[in-house]
Design a protein around this motif. Structure first.
Motif, PDB file in Angstrom:
ATOM      1  N   THR A 256      13.918  -6.403  -3.276  1.00 51.06           N
ATOM      2  CA  THR A 256      13.622  -5.046  -3.739  1.00 51.06           C
ATOM      3  C   THR A 256      12.377  -4.447  -3.086  1.00 51.06           C
ATOM      4  O   THR A 256      11.783  -3.519  -3.614  1.00 51.06           O
ATOM      5  CB  THR A 256      13.482  -5.019  -5.268  1.00 51.06           C
ATOM      6  OG1 THR A 256      12.482  -5.960  -5.685  1.00 51.06           O
ATOM      7  CG2 THR A 256      14.802  -5.375  -5.931  1.00 51.06           C
ATOM      8  N   GLY A 257      11.972  -4.993  -1.932  1.00 48.50           N
ATOM      9  CA  GLY A 257      10.994  -4.312  -1.104  1.00 48.50           C
ATOM     10  C   GLY A 257       9.605  -4.885  -1.060  1.00 48.50           C
ATOM     11  O   GLY A 257       8.722  -4.317  -0.423  1.00 48.50           O
ATOM     12  N   GLY A 258       9.346  -6.011  -1.763  1.00 45.82           N
ATOM     13  CA  GLY A 258       8.011  -6.572  -1.739  1.00 45.82           C
ATOM     14  C   GLY A 258       7.078  -5.854  -2.692  1.00 45.82           C
ATOM     15  O   GLY A 258       7.496  -5.081  -3.555  1.00 45.82           O
ATOM     16  N   MET A 259       5.781  -6.105  -2.526  1.00 46.92           N
ATOM     17  CA  MET A 259       4.799  -5.654  -3.501  1.00 46.92           C
ATOM     18  C   MET A 259       3.625  -4.963  -2.831  1.00 46.92           C
ATOM     19  O   MET A 259       3.156  -5.374  -1.764  1.00 46.92           O
ATOM     20  CB  MET A 259       4.311  -6.868  -4.295  1.00 46.92           C
ATOM     21  CG  MET A 259       3.230  -6.577  -5.306  1.00 46.92           C
ATOM     22  SD  MET A 259       2.796  -8.063  -6.226  1.00 46.92           S
ATOM     23  CE  MET A 259       1.117  -7.665  -6.693  1.00 46.92           C
ATOM     24  N   LEU A 480       9.728  -0.463  -8.093  1.00 49.11           N
ATOM     25  CA  LEU A 480       8.482   0.233  -8.440  1.00 49.11           C
ATOM     26  C   LEU A 480       7.267  -0.538  -7.972  1.00 49.11           C
ATOM     27  O   LEU A 480       6.218   0.035  -7.668  1.00 49.11           O
ATOM     28  CB  LEU A 480       8.416   0.513  -9.941  1.00 49.11           C
ATOM     29  CG  LEU A 480       8.177  -0.644 -10.922  1.00 49.11           C
ATOM     30  CD1 LEU A 480       6.682  -0.937 -11.119  1.00 49.11           C
ATOM     31  CD2 LEU A 480       8.796  -0.338 -12.280  1.00 49.11           C
ATOM     32  N   GLN A 481       7.401  -1.884  -7.893  1.00 47.31           N
ATOM     33  CA  GLN A 481       6.257  -2.724  -7.533  1.00 47.31           C
ATOM     34  C   GLN A 481       5.835  -2.544  -6.075  1.00 47.31           C
ATOM     35  O   GLN A 481       4.763  -2.988  -5.684  1.00 47.31           O
ATOM     36  CB  GLN A 481       6.594  -4.189  -7.801  1.00 47.31           C
ATOM     37  CG  GLN A 481       7.469  -4.879  -6.771  1.00 47.31           C
ATOM     38  CD  GLN A 481       8.927  -4.442  -6.757  1.00 47.31           C
ATOM     39  OE1 GLN A 481       9.419  -3.918  -7.755  1.00 47.31           O
ATOM     40  NE2 GLN A 481       9.623  -4.659  -5.656  1.00 47.31           N
ATOM     41  N   GLN A 482       6.660  -1.866  -5.267  1.00 45.84           N
ATOM     42  CA  GLN A 482       6.284  -1.589  -3.882  1.00 45.84           C
ATOM     43  C   GLN A 482       5.112  -0.617  -3.793  1.00 45.84           C
ATOM     44  O   GLN A 482       4.433  -0.554  -2.759  1.00 45.84           O
ATOM     45  CB  GLN A 482       7.465  -0.967  -3.128  1.00 45.84           C
ATOM     46  CG  GLN A 482       8.687  -1.844  -3.030  1.00 45.84           C
ATOM     47  CD  GLN A 482       9.872  -1.042  -2.513  1.00 45.84           C
ATOM     48  OE1 GLN A 482      10.132  -1.014  -1.315  1.00 45.84           O
ATOM     49  NE2 GLN A 482      10.571  -0.363  -3.406  1.00 45.84           N
ATOM     50  N   PHE A 483       4.889   0.137  -4.878  1.00 45.12           N
ATOM     51  CA  PHE A 483       3.904   1.208  -4.823  1.00 45.12           C
ATOM     52  C   PHE A 483       2.925   1.196  -5.987  1.00 45.12           C
ATOM     53  O   PHE A 483       1.844   1.772  -5.866  1.00 45.12           O
ATOM     54  CB  PHE A 483       4.622   2.565  -4.804  1.00 45.12           C
ATOM     55  CG  PHE A 483       5.741   2.631  -3.811  1.00 45.12           C
ATOM     56  CD1 PHE A 483       5.470   2.676  -2.457  1.00 45.12           C
ATOM     57  CD2 PHE A 483       7.064   2.587  -4.225  1.00 45.12           C
ATOM     58  CE1 PHE A 483       6.503   2.698  -1.529  1.00 45.12           C
ATOM     59  CE2 PHE A 483       8.098   2.605  -3.308  1.00 45.12           C
ATOM     60  CZ  PHE A 483       7.821   2.659  -1.947  1.00 45.12           C
ATOM     61  N   ALA A 484       3.280   0.575  -7.104  1.00 47.60           N
ATOM     62  CA  ALA A 484       2.511   0.819  -8.317  1.00 47.60           C
ATOM     63  C   ALA A 484       2.289  -0.434  -9.147  1.00 47.60           C
ATOM     64  O   ALA A 484       3.055  -1.390  -9.102  1.00 47.60           O
ATOM     65  CB  ALA A 484       3.215   1.873  -9.181  1.00 47.60           C
ATOM     66  N   GLN A 485       1.225  -0.363  -9.918  1.00 52.61           N
ATOM     67  CA  GLN A 485       0.993  -1.276 -11.023  1.00 52.61           C
ATOM     68  C   GLN A 485       1.636  -0.667 -12.266  1.00 52.61           C
ATOM     69  O   GLN A 485       1.813   0.549 -12.358  1.00 52.61           O
ATOM     70  CB  GLN A 485      -0.515  -1.423 -11.231  1.00 52.61           C
ATOM     71  CG  GLN A 485      -0.942  -2.389 -12.315  1.00 52.61           C
ATOM     72  CD  GLN A 485      -2.437  -2.302 -12.577  1.00 52.61           C
ATOM     73  OE1 GLN A 485      -2.908  -1.350 -13.210  1.00 52.61           O
ATOM     74  NE2 GLN A 485      -3.191  -3.280 -12.087  1.00 52.61           N
TER      75      GLN A 485
END
Length: 791
Positions: A256-259, A480-485
């Motif tokens: 899902t795109g990493g963190m 969502l974890q690719q961009f945000a906490q």
């Protein structure tokens, strides 16, 4: 819905096997790697929604989405295709799928030199499709010895068997952390541990409202089963096998795109309360917070600016400053920035009908449109009605990024807090631009949360290109974890919330969302009493996100100094959090680079220890720290199970070594925070509780926790300047060895940044008596060593 039964092999090539079902539908099976298969069902051979936004193995999905037919980013290895007794078999070196008549999938894993049963579809009908709509369902056989985890921030026990969960994002303020469902996030991902064949995960790639029933339902006509059902969209799932649960968790993050790698200061204490910005003298109240921090000796790196700064009377109006409350926003942000406290501004994706900019946005068709008329949709929002922005419209994205920049970033605001973004638009057919291909909102509601966060992230990235952005979101979906906490939303002030929030956070972590926390002290309800607030802080400091945030029904404020009787203990806990920052930052880096979860249930690293699967309040922070928070009122002891790690666990505070695989009852006072360190570990600590500045990295302590007997263990420390996107870094490798008579320490460095510390304070636990050799000399307990000495 009708059950699908008859099928035939229609086509296969290097990556895809196609089955024609009932003469008209299509099942496509993709072999994405040796342990990962994908199954997609196309009604009448075509997609209902031909794009995905949550699967992002190559990093190119957002914002426009990825063709569901795309296989880019996957290795797509060779596979074997054959027939056995009239059944189609598809296999790699690790995973075998057998398809039989009527339509039925059976999964096997290659274990101990042979194929062993893993799981299978429900034999009495597994796939269903709507006749007049796109409803669909998938039924899986359920076995009594399986354990099921995942599904994100769900309430209740971490093990999900026997319950029903709905993915339908809601603004669930004051929820019951043991029982309420649904909640804020959309994560239809499960991990299943089997008795003997390893583990498997299933990720259903859908953004439509869906239900996962993990055995709550029984039917006399079928063997025990679990199910996934949705009223619309497509059935498209990823099936992965692994011997280790941990690998399934890490693989979901990768899929899902990493963190995102936020700045180091995001790990510091973040102040917040709605009371300040709701006050008529909000600017004075906020400046007063800075003075209180100084007076109370509380380190703090950021402050969440609640939405009251945008108010007109009692409502909220995004990108509108209430200049009666905040007469000089630039002076406000300067005061905070000069104090080293970054402001994180609350923003919302819905404009109330009387918003000063509503007509502008409506005339430019930036809102989601009603299903039956050429007007903006109207939904309940903040005790009124408003229209939600359409983040699948490129013009909306531009408007949003420009507004974030002009109304916030240019005034000195550092970051954005993307809130109230559940997109409760219940007109399923309301129309979204869909980047040029219209989509009904019911198919993609949580996508808007993700695209909102991505747009905020882009605005911040473009405003300060050299720095890593920090973005916060309440709602969202996989990716969502690719961009945000994120955090677990507006919890209720209670001892029960403190306890069950721990499990909600671990559920998120097991589902690929690592950078999380909770509203410490409770958001809704009464103000917490001194003991509850203290215990909540003592637990909160061990989470990646640490913020004391409250609304409180009575209008009171929850802050570190709220209760004088607890203030000293709270101050000590926050200061200890700051001493832990070098370890926290290394865990954060490992989460980004190696996909290692930061918060971990104890079984994730001790799968062979049956006791770790029992319900517990304990959890791991990284691989090395076992946190046993006190979550019961009036507790004077804490019973703790120390997992079988074959080495033992050191009590961080007493320096006593405890054997692995044993129970331990620790007496506790209000000041105690039970914490245990895996034997063989080295904890990097700050010498002082300083804010997360580069200067705070210079003074460094190494707390050594050796194993008994002969051993050799390696630990890492990651350092950089704390905020640059592609700046220099330093990785310090620590090799700790020992035998019955002595210990040895070797230190080496790699990277393009100078070592940020010139001296290290070496600390050994009180229960360790062996001499430590470093650089050819014996180091006393608590001795200093100079970095660069021969080691």
């Amino acid at each position: 819905m009708k059950t699908l039964k008859n099928w035939r092999l229609e086509h296969y090539d290097d990556t895809t096997i196609q089955l024609r079902v009932q003469g008209k539908h299509l099942i496509c099976i993709n072999i994405l790697d040796n342990q990962l298969f994908r199954v997609r069902l196309l009604k009448d051979g075509v997609w209902r929604l031909n794009r995905s936004w949550t699967v992002n193995p190559d990093g190119n999905t957002l914002p426009k989405g990825r063709s569901r037919d795309s296989l880019t980013g996957f290795s797509c290895p060779q596979y074997k295709l054959g027939w056995s007794d009239g059944q189609l078999q598809i296999e790699t070196d690790a995973l075998r799928l057998t398809v039989s008549q009527p339509l039925h999938f059976r999964w096997e894993a290659f274990v101990d030199e042979g194929w062993k049963y893993l799981t299978e579809d429900r034999p009495t009908g597994a796939y269903m499709l709507g006749v007049k709509n796109h409803a669909h369902a998938h039924y899986l056989r359920r076995h009594p010895d399986e354990r099921v985890y995942g599904l994100g921030e769900k309430a209740g026990l971490l093990e999900r068997t026997g319950r029903r969960f709905e993915m339908r994002s809601l603004d669930a303020m004051g929820y019951d952390a043991e029982r309420t469902d649904p909640l804020y996030k959309h994560l239809p991902f499960t991990l299943t541990q089997t008795a003997s064949t390893g583990n498997f995960s299933i990720f259903y790639d859908t953004l439509n409202t869906c239900v996962l029933n993990i055995g709550q339902e029984l039917d006399n006509y079928h063997a025990p089963y679990r199910s996934f059902t949705a009223d619309d969209g497509d059935l498209d799932y990823y099936f992965r096998w692994s011997p280790q649960l941990l690998d399934l968790v890490k693989s979901q993050l990768e899929l899902t795109g990493g963190m995102a790698f936020p700045p180091r200061w995001s790990l510091g204490y973040s102040g917040s309360t709605m009371a300040y910005t709701d006050a008529p003298d909000a600017q004075d109240q906020l400046i007063g917070f800075l003075r209180k921090l100084e007076n109370e000796a509380i380190p703090c790196d950021s402050f969440h600016l609640s939405s009251g700064y945008t108010s007109i009377e009692d409502k909220r109006y995004v990108f509108h400053w209430n200049n009666d409350k905040v007469p000089d926003p630039t002076a406000l942000t300067k005061a905070f920035n000069d104090s080293g406290v970054r402001l994180i501004a609350n923003i919302k994706p819905c404009l109330l009908r009387n918003h000063p900019r509503y007509a502008e946005v409506a005339n430019n068709k930036l809102f989601i449109q009603d299903s039956e008329s050429d007007t903006p949709e109207l939904s309940s929002f903040w005790d009124d009605e408003g229209s939600h922005l359409d983040f699948t419209n490129p013009d909306t994205l531009s408007w949003w990024k420009e507004s974030v920049t002009q109304q916030l970033l240019n005034l000195g605001i550092t970051s954005t807090w993307n809130d109230n973004n559940e997109f409760e638009v219940w007109d399923h057919g309301a129309r979204c631009v869909g980047f040029g291909e219209e989509i009904e909102v019911g198919l993609i509601r949580p996508l808007h949360s993700l695209l909102m966060v991505h747009a905020s992230w882009e605005a911040q990235s473009q405003h300060v290109p050299q720095h890593r952005p920090y973005v916060v979101t309440r709602s969202g979906c996989a990716g969502l974890q690719q961009f945000a906490q994120t955090w677990t939303g507006d919890n209720k002030t209670s001892w029960e919330s403190l306890r069950w929030n721990i499990r909600m956070g671990l559920g998120l972590s097991l589902s690929g969302i690592y950078n999380i926390g909770h509203d410490v002290g409770g958001f809704a309800g009464p103000q917490p009493g001194p003991e509850l607030l203290l215990r909540w802080v003592q637990n909160g400091i061990f989470h990646p996100r640490f913020s004391i945030h409250s609304w409180n029904n009575d209008g009171s404020v929850t802050e570190p100094w709220t209760h004088p009787s607890a203030a000293e203990g709270i101050r000590a806990a926050i200061q200890f959090r700051y001493r832990l920052l070098p370890y926290f930052y290394t865990c954060l880096w490992q989460a980004v680079t190696n996909h290692e979860p930061m918060l971990r249930p104890t079984f994730l690293d001790h799968e062979n220890d049956a006791q770790t699967y029992a319900d517990t309040d304990d959890f791991l922070l990284g691989r090395d720290l076992l946190v046993a928070s006190v979550v019961e009122q009036g507790a004077d002891k804490r019973r703790i199970y120390l997992p079988d790690n074959h080495a033992g666990w050191w009590d961080y505070w007493t320096g006593q070594l405890h054997p692995p695989g044993t129970w331990f009852e620790k007496p506790v006072t209000l000041a105690d925070m039970p914490l245990f360190v895996k034997a063989g570990s080295i904890l990097p600590l700050a010498n002082e509780a300083m804010k997360a500045t580069p200067e705070a990295q210079v003074g460094r302590t190494l707390a050594l926790f050796p194993q008994p007997g002969s051993f050799s263990c390696t630990s890492l420390i990651y350092d950089d300047d704390g905020e640059s996107k592609d700046g220099p870094h330093c990785i310090t490798t620590l090799l700790l060895t020992g035998n019955e008579h002595s210990l040895g320490l070797q230190i080496s460095h790699t990277g393009d940044m100078p070592v940020p510390f010139s001296q290290l304070n070496i600390v050994l636990p009180a229960g360790e008596n062996r001499p430590l050799n470093y650089g050819g000399r014996v180091i006393e307990h608590g001795g200093l060593i100079t970095v660069g000495e021969a080691s």
